[in-house]
Design an enzyme around this catalytic site. Structure first.
Site, PDB file in Angstrom:
ATOM      1  N   LYS A  74      26.753  58.095  36.665  1.00 53.79           N
ATOM      2  CA  LYS A  74      25.352  58.274  36.928  1.00 53.79           C
ATOM      3  C   LYS A  74      25.322  58.783  37.943  1.00 53.79           C
ATOM      4  O   LYS A  74      23.895  59.399  38.549  1.00 53.79           O
ATOM      5  CB  LYS A  74      25.025  56.867  37.153  1.00 53.79           C
ATOM      6  CG  LYS A  74      23.757  56.135  38.071  1.00 53.79           C
ATOM      7  CD  LYS A  74      23.595  54.361  37.318  1.00 53.79           C
ATOM      8  CE  LYS A  74      24.182  53.653  38.510  1.00 53.79           C
ATOM      9  NZ  LYS A  74      23.445  53.555  39.622  1.00 53.79           N
ATOM     10  N   ARG A 124      18.371  45.481  40.191  1.00 53.25           N
ATOM     11  CA  ARG A 124      19.498  45.128  40.223  1.00 53.25           C
ATOM     12  C   ARG A 124      19.228  43.941  38.904  1.00 53.25           C
ATOM     13  O   ARG A 124      20.714  43.512  38.377  1.00 53.25           O
ATOM     14  CB  ARG A 124      20.646  45.009  40.757  1.00 53.25           C
ATOM     15  CG  ARG A 124      21.631  46.156  40.967  1.00 53.25           C
ATOM     16  CD  ARG A 124      22.427  45.968  42.150  1.00 53.25           C
ATOM     17  NE  ARG A 124      22.747  46.985  43.163  1.00 53.25           N
ATOM     18  CZ  ARG A 124      23.799  48.137  42.809  1.00 53.25           C
ATOM     19  NH1 ARG A 124      24.360  47.808  41.591  1.00 53.25           N
ATOM     20  NH2 ARG A 124      24.061  49.257  43.644  1.00 53.25           N
ATOM     21  N   ARG A 146      43.381  53.531  43.388  1.00 53.16           N
ATOM     22  CA  ARG A 146      42.891  52.299  44.173  1.00 53.16           C
ATOM     23  C   ARG A 146      42.352  51.373  43.223  1.00 53.16           C
ATOM     24  O   ARG A 146      42.862  51.407  41.783  1.00 53.16           O
ATOM     25  CB  ARG A 146      40.985  52.962  44.539  1.00 53.16           C
ATOM     26  CG  ARG A 146      41.307  54.451  45.633  1.00 53.16           C
ATOM     27  CD  ARG A 146      39.601  54.038  45.761  1.00 53.16           C
ATOM     28  NE  ARG A 146      38.874  53.779  44.258  1.00 53.16           N
ATOM     29  CZ  ARG A 146      37.644  54.570  44.246  1.00 53.16           C
ATOM     30  NH1 ARG A 146      37.031  55.018  45.018  1.00 53.16           N
ATOM     31  NH2 ARG A 146      37.111  54.276  43.193  1.00 53.16           N
ATOM     32  N   ARG A 195      35.180  44.050  36.833  1.00 47.70           N
ATOM     33  CA  ARG A 195      34.145  44.573  37.179  1.00 47.70           C
ATOM     34  C   ARG A 195      32.913  45.288  36.047  1.00 47.70           C
ATOM     35  O   ARG A 195      31.610  45.147  36.242  1.00 47.70           O
ATOM     36  CB  ARG A 195      33.857  46.412  37.564  1.00 47.70           C
ATOM     37  CG  ARG A 195      34.624  46.255  39.628  1.00 47.70           C
ATOM     38  CD  ARG A 195      35.139  47.560  40.062  1.00 47.70           C
ATOM     39  NE  ARG A 195      34.219  48.806  40.569  1.00 47.70           N
ATOM     40  CZ  ARG A 195      34.623  50.098  40.236  1.00 47.70           C
ATOM     41  NH1 ARG A 195      36.454  50.441  39.663  1.00 47.70           N
ATOM     42  NH2 ARG A 195      34.133  51.428  39.700  1.00 47.70           N
TER      43      ARG A 195
END
Ligand code: ZN
Length: 216
Positions: free
Chosen positions: A14, A89, A161, A172
């Site tokens: 995105k 959101r 990470r 997530r």
């Protein structure tokens, strides 16, 4: 001015797509992070209020984010399409935004959803490697370093990470789905949802598809 909302999971590309679209004259990309930082830095009325919330360790309320968007719209000259990224959101935020845009006479052209299968997202994110020394990022699948595990820029040892290990990525994505699916339904029910297949690595067809949807 018209507003288009960008929706897409972590790893959907995105951010990359948004920055490419923003190169098209008349299109402006506004992420919620940039919005907040910009308002605080300028010391706009909404920015000053937001700063007080943040300094007290509190979340900035939805209404205040909307106020910042209102400030941006009021100050904007020459933008044809404003791409909003990171706001709304939630359905509540979507309602607040719809009210604001109606009040300002700004047309909400729709929500652009980048669709990528979860398995592809996990693989894509799991391939990310970062250099802890200089911050350069690579991807074993799409942008591999010249020597495996070694930073092209500074020769540092590349690492994964914590956020990018597959278990964390799945979590997530679950959080994203839980949060975003009601929003997707919200725009679909209003005939405002446009989807772009974002599975492939080639950026060009995604940009073209997105522009078609934006200008339809
Ligand atoms: Zn490096």
């Amino acid at each position: 001015m018209n507003v288009v909302i960008l929706l897409g999971a972590p790893g959907s590309g995105k951010g990359t797509l948004a920055s490419e679209l923003a190169k098209v004259p008349g299109i402006r990309h506004l992420s919620s992070g940039d919005l907040l930082r910009g308002a605080v830095k300028e010391g706009s009325p909404a920015g000053l209020k937001a700063k007080a919330y943040m300094e007290a360790g509190n979340l900035v309320p939805d209404e205040l984010i909307a106020e910042m968007i209102e400030e941006v719209i009021a100050a904007d000259e020459g933008t044809n399409v404003l791409l909003l990224d990171g706001f709304p959101r939630t359905v509540r935020q979507a309602d607040i935004l719809a009210d604001l845009l109606a009040r300002k006479g700004v047309h909400l052209r729709g929500a652009l959803l980048l669709e990528v299968a979860d398995a592809v997202l996990v693989a894509r994110i799991a391939g990310r490697r970062v250099c802890p020394d200089c911050g350069a990022t690579f991807n074993v699948a799409t942008l591999p370093p010249k020597v495996e595990g070694v930073c092209d820029v500074c020769g540092g040892a590349l690492t994964i990470r914590k956020d990018d290990d597959p278990a964390t990525v799945r979590h997530r994505l679950d959080v994203y789905a839980e949060q975003t699916f009601p929003l997707i339904d919200y725009y679909r029910a209003r005939g405002l949802l446009h989807t772009v297949d974002a599975t492939g690595h080639d950026l060009e067809p995604k940009i073209e598809a997105a522009l078609r949807k934006i200008h339809d």
